[in-house]
Design a protein around this motif. Sequence first.
Motif, PDB file in Angstrom:
ATOM      1  N   ASP A 111       0.859  -1.182   0.000  1.00  0.00           N
ATOM      2  CA  ASP A 111       0.000   0.000   0.000  1.00  0.00           C
ATOM      3  C   ASP A 111       0.897   1.234   0.000  1.00  0.00           C
ATOM      4  O   ASP A 111       2.002   1.206   0.544  1.00  0.00           O
ATOM      5  CB  ASP A 111      -0.899   0.025   1.236  1.00  0.00           C
ATOM      6  CG  ASP A 111      -1.953  -1.067   1.238  1.00  0.00           C
ATOM      7  OD1 ASP A 111      -2.180  -1.695   0.180  1.00  0.00           O
ATOM      8  OD2 ASP A 111      -2.549  -1.295   2.311  1.00  0.00           O
TER       9      ASP A 111
ATOM     10  N   ASP B  67       0.943   5.390   0.938  1.00  0.00           N
ATOM     11  CA  ASP B  67       0.210   6.435   1.650  1.00  0.00           C
ATOM     12  C   ASP B  67       0.100   7.700   0.796  1.00  0.00           C
ATOM     13  O   ASP B  67       0.604   7.765  -0.334  1.00  0.00           O
ATOM     14  CB  ASP B  67       0.823   6.719   3.024  1.00  0.00           C
ATOM     15  CG  ASP B  67       2.205   7.352   2.972  1.00  0.00           C
ATOM     16  OD1 ASP B  67       2.617   7.887   1.915  1.00  0.00           O
ATOM     17  OD2 ASP B  67       2.898   7.318   4.014  1.00  0.00           O
ATOM     18  N   GLU B  68      -0.550   8.717   1.343  1.00  0.00           N
ATOM     19  CA  GLU B  68      -0.802   9.964   0.607  1.00  0.00           C
ATOM     20  C   GLU B  68       0.466  10.727   0.262  1.00  0.00           C
ATOM     21  O   GLU B  68       0.467  11.578  -0.635  1.00  0.00           O
ATOM     22  CB  GLU B  68      -1.768  10.867   1.389  1.00  0.00           C
ATOM     23  CG  GLU B  68      -1.289  11.303   2.751  1.00  0.00           C
ATOM     24  CD  GLU B  68      -1.513  10.288   3.869  1.00  0.00           C
ATOM     25  OE1 GLU B  68      -0.965  10.508   4.964  1.00  0.00           O
ATOM     26  OE2 GLU B  68      -2.200   9.270   3.647  1.00  0.00           O
ATOM     27  N   ASN B  69       1.577  10.414   0.916  1.00  0.00           N
ATOM     28  CA  ASN B  69       2.858  11.066   0.622  1.00  0.00           C
ATOM     29  C   ASN B  69       3.728  10.283  -0.352  1.00  0.00           C
ATOM     30  O   ASN B  69       4.863  10.653  -0.614  1.00  0.00           O
ATOM     31  CB  ASN B  69       3.645  11.294   1.921  1.00  0.00           C
ATOM     32  CG  ASN B  69       2.914  12.204   2.873  1.00  0.00           C
ATOM     33  OD1 ASN B  69       2.337  13.210   2.465  1.00  0.00           O
ATOM     34  ND2 ASN B  69       2.909  11.848   4.147  1.00  0.00           N
ATOM     35  N   GLY B  70       3.193   9.161  -0.865  1.00  0.00           N
ATOM     36  CA  GLY B  70       3.943   8.347  -1.805  1.00  0.00           C
ATOM     37  C   GLY B  70       4.895   7.359  -1.159  1.00  0.00           C
ATOM     38  O   GLY B  70       5.740   6.785  -1.836  1.00  0.00           O
ATOM     39  N   ASN B  71       4.750   7.148   0.144  1.00  0.00           N
ATOM     40  CA  ASN B  71       5.604   6.195   0.857  1.00  0.00           C
ATOM     41  C   ASN B  71       4.904   4.847   0.982  1.00  0.00           C
ATOM     42  O   ASN B  71       3.680   4.777   1.120  1.00  0.00           O
ATOM     43  CB  ASN B  71       5.924   6.710   2.270  1.00  0.00           C
ATOM     44  CG  ASN B  71       6.679   8.012   2.230  1.00  0.00           C
ATOM     45  OD1 ASN B  71       7.668   8.140   1.529  1.00  0.00           O
ATOM     46  ND2 ASN B  71       6.195   8.992   2.982  1.00  0.00           N
TER      47      ASN B  71
ATOM     48  N   SER C 224       3.414   2.001   2.832  1.00  0.00           N
ATOM     49  CA  SER C 224       2.870   2.014   4.186  1.00  0.00           C
ATOM     50  C   SER C 224       2.539   0.631   4.734  1.00  0.00           C
ATOM     51  O   SER C 224       2.464   0.447   5.944  1.00  0.00           O
ATOM     52  CB  SER C 224       1.625   2.896   4.243  1.00  0.00           C
ATOM     53  OG  SER C 224       0.636   2.418   3.352  1.00  0.00           O
TER      54      SER C 224
END
Length: 77
Positions: free
Chosen positions: A55, A57-61, A63
Amino acid sequence: MSEKQDHVPGAVVRISEIVGSSPNSFSDAVRNAVQAAAQTVRGIRGVEVIGSNADVDENGNLSLYKVHCKIAFVVER
């Protein structure tokens, strides 16, 4: 079942598919999957990772790391 009995010709091995996950790494996800399976399955002899994904996250990391595995264990007679 003793270690020697695992290698007797004609032994029966069962394969089950499981999915493991970890917020840290794919390796941890595999370890988590096998450890969880070992709580209810005796005689696990191997694991094969047949797929992996993560998956984001919203920051492109990344998760959550996930692995689709097959575990092999000897069927007790």
